[in-house]
Design an enzyme around this catalytic site. Structure first.
Site, mmCIF file in Angstrom:
data_model
loop_
_atom_site.group_PDB
_atom_site.id
_atom_site.type_symbol
_atom_site.label_atom_id
_atom_site.label_comp_id
_atom_site.label_asym_id
_atom_site.label_seq_id
_atom_site.Cartn_x
_atom_site.Cartn_y
_atom_site.Cartn_z
ATOM 1 N N GLU A 1 0.071 -8.533 4.999
ATOM 2 C CA GLU A 1 1.363 -9.217 5.001
ATOM 3 C C GLU A 1 2.426 -8.312 5.616
ATOM 4 O O GLU A 1 2.693 -7.228 5.088
ATOM 5 C CB GLU A 1 1.753 -9.572 3.561
ATOM 6 C CG GLU A 1 3.090 -10.260 3.414
ATOM 7 C CD GLU A 1 3.470 -10.453 1.948
ATOM 8 O OE1 GLU A 1 4.676 -10.590 1.680
ATOM 9 O OE2 GLU A 1 2.575 -10.446 1.089
ATOM 10 N N GLN B 1 0.464 12.648 0.706
ATOM 11 C CA GLN B 1 0.436 12.072 2.053
ATOM 12 C C GLN B 1 -0.037 13.096 3.084
ATOM 13 O O GLN B 1 0.100 14.298 2.897
ATOM 14 C CB GLN B 1 1.826 11.531 2.424
ATOM 15 C CG GLN B 1 2.180 10.273 1.662
ATOM 16 C CD GLN B 1 3.589 9.779 1.924
ATOM 17 O OE1 GLN B 1 4.303 10.316 2.777
ATOM 18 N NE2 GLN B 1 4.024 8.759 1.196
ATOM 19 N N GLY B 2 -0.634 12.582 4.169
ATOM 20 C CA GLY B 2 -1.112 13.452 5.243
ATOM 21 C C GLY B 2 -2.436 14.115 4.970
ATOM 22 O O GLY B 2 -2.832 15.033 5.687
ATOM 23 N N ILE C 1 0.651 5.600 -0.657
ATOM 24 C CA ILE C 1 0.149 6.903 -1.094
ATOM 25 C C ILE C 1 1.394 7.713 -1.454
ATOM 26 O O ILE C 1 2.323 7.832 -0.644
ATOM 27 C CB ILE C 1 -0.650 7.618 0.023
ATOM 28 C CG1 ILE C 1 -1.842 6.760 0.475
ATOM 29 C CG2 ILE C 1 -1.117 8.992 -0.467
ATOM 30 C CD1 ILE C 1 -2.877 6.469 -0.603
ATOM 31 N N MET D 1 0.863 -1.187 0.000
ATOM 32 C CA MET D 1 0.000 0.000 0.000
ATOM 33 C C MET D 1 0.892 1.227 0.000
ATOM 34 O O MET D 1 1.826 1.318 0.799
ATOM 35 C CB MET D 1 -0.909 0.011 1.226
ATOM 36 C CG MET D 1 -1.813 1.234 1.281
ATOM 37 S SD MET D 1 -2.897 1.194 2.709
ATOM 38 C CE MET D 1 -3.763 2.756 2.474
ATOM 39 N N GLY E 1 -5.364 12.155 4.374
ATOM 40 C CA GLY E 1 -6.460 11.220 4.651
ATOM 41 C C GLY E 1 -6.735 10.217 3.550
ATOM 42 O O GLY E 1 -7.700 9.443 3.641
ATOM 43 N N HIS E 2 -5.907 10.184 2.498
ATOM 44 C CA HIS E 2 -6.182 9.281 1.367
ATOM 45 C C HIS E 2 -5.957 7.810 1.729
ATOM 46 O O HIS E 2 -6.653 6.932 1.211
ATOM 47 C CB HIS E 2 -5.307 9.665 0.170
ATOM 48 C CG HIS E 2 -5.540 11.060 -0.325
ATOM 49 N ND1 HIS E 2 -6.773 11.490 -0.786
ATOM 50 C CD2 HIS E 2 -4.707 12.133 -0.414
ATOM 51 C CE1 HIS E 2 -6.677 12.755 -1.142
ATOM 52 N NE2 HIS E 2 -5.441 13.169 -0.918
ATOM 53 N N GLY E 3 -4.999 7.544 2.604
ATOM 54 C CA GLY E 3 -4.755 6.155 3.009
ATOM 55 C C GLY E 3 -5.977 5.548 3.678
ATOM 56 O O GLY E 3 -6.354 4.401 3.384
#
Length: 408
Positions: free
Chosen positions: A264, A236-237, A231, A229, A239-241
């Protein structure tokens, strides 16, 4: 000796930090190519340049890897102000280009004008696969920005080549990254894009992605396991994750054959993100109501979170601890003590295992060997470590609770 030291000093000038030397860009407009504010750098480069993350043989080394924002068409250039062979003809510099060629697929250009001409084709780029979810984020500069999450697989025309370009980012931002065999049809791909306007047309910029492998569970279930995973740093930072992980989770929740969803070798940051997303999903379940949380972790919580949200028991337990902390008055000594003991009981698991191992060792180790192992398992040290672990966990939980409150 002085001559050797002088030579070493001279050679040291030809060492470059590859995390600084590698420049990455996601280019939307021609002017982005020369705009330093759009440049970002790797967090890691050890997989290509060794544990010290150093390239030898150059001064002023610049490794440019620029990508068109949507299709990720690639410009690759290496620049430097001087090379070690200009001073020492018997010293070989590192093969920087060869190392980069190991990870970037064929089809890149080394000519900036050719790369800029590729930007004109970005209007033809459309996301791969099926739209799962759309959401908007307010930006002070750009107003309302729209993002879309798509599910794709390797059969989508053009996706294989796109994925080969996309996965190159893993080497720079995931410490233990490796490329996957994308031709295996048990892989699912989830792609996140930003919609933006350019000259009156709607274009798409790559924001991030996730890969999930569908493992078989006897007799007729599957267990999707998140493998990678990412972004991309410019996004980043924001909220997209969380949006991506929640969308993926909801997708698998809709499939009857899914047993539960795992990951994993998850990083610390991924675990914190998952804790937040799962707590957000579970907070509306009847078994996680405030009056039920105070009674302790229950089979109802395990069953309901598994059946409705495909969450396994271990993850449900963490969610219970987060949501129970939210409803616990920690200024009340008795309630705070009950909560602390509840969390520590779970954290004590590894230490309890050590005690069992020590009991076995007593039967088969010589006294001097036993003493060395007992030193590793000293009870006082265990209690100190347990308290430290508890404080770290609670601090993480409080941040998740604050985030849940801000999204309410």
């Amino acid at each position: 000796m002085a001559g050797v030291n002088a030579m070493e000093k001279k050679l040291a000038e030809y060492k470059c930090d590859t995390n600084e030397a590698v420049s990455l860009k996601l280019v939307r407009f021609p002017e982005d190519v020369d705009d330093d504010s759009t440049t970002f750098h790797p967090e890691y480069s050890h997989q290509l340049f060794g544990d010290d993350e150093i390239a030898f043989g150059y001064k002023g080394l610049q490794i440019q890897l620029y990508y068109t924002a949507g299709n990720l068409s690639t410009l690759f250039k290496v620049k430097y102000s001087s090379k070690v062979t200009e001073l020492f003809d018997c010293v070989e510099p590192d093969d920087v280009e060869g190392k980069i060629h190991e990870i970037i697929p064929a089809g890149f250009t080394c000519n900036t004008d050719d790369f800029i001409s590729l930007l004109e084709k970005e209007a033809n780029f459309k996301p791969f696969g099926t739209l799962l979810h759309s959401y908007t984020v307010h930006s002070e500069e750009a107003g309302e920005l729209t993002y879309q999450i798509y599910k794709a697989d390797i059969t989508c025309p053009g996706f294989h080549e796109y994925h080969e370009r996309l996965q190159t980012f893993l080497m720079w931002f995931i410490e233990t990254a490796s490329f996957i065999d994308a031709d295996d049809d048990r892989w699912d791909f989830f792609l996140l894009f930003e919609k933006y306007n350019k000259d009156g047309e709607t274009l798409y910029a790559t924001v991030g992605y996730m890969t999930v492998y569908n493992y078989y569970v006897y007799p007729d279930k599957t267990r999707p396991r998140v493998s990678q995973m990412l972004i991309l740093p410019p996004f980043q930072g924001e909220g997209h994750g969380a949006q991506l992980l929640e969308a993926v989770h909801r997708f698998y929740c809709s499939l009857p054959k899914v047993q539960d969803i795992t990951a994993e070798d998850p990083s610390e940051n991924y675990v914190k993100l998952r804790d937040y997303v799962l707590a957000k999903l579970c907070q509306g379940l009847p078994s996680f109501a405030a009056d039920k949380l105070c009674l302790g972790f229950s089979e109802d919580m395990v069953k309901e979170s598994q059946e409705k949200l495909k969450i396994n028991k271990k993850h449900a337990r963490r969610v219970y601890e987060i949501l129970r902390l939210r409803v616990t008055d920690m200024s009340d000594e008795e309630k705070a003590r009950d909560y602390r003991l509840e969390v520590k009981r779970r954290l004590f698991g590894p230490y309890r295992k050590n005690q069992r191992e020590l009991a076995k060792m007593r039967k088969c180790l010589r006294p001097e060997e036993l003493v060395s192992h007992m030193g590793q398992m000293d009870t006082k040290v265990q209690h100190e470590e347990l308290e430290k672990s508890y404080q770290v966990v609670v601090e993480d939980y409080r941040r998740i609770i604050e985030r849940l409150a801000s999204q309410a």
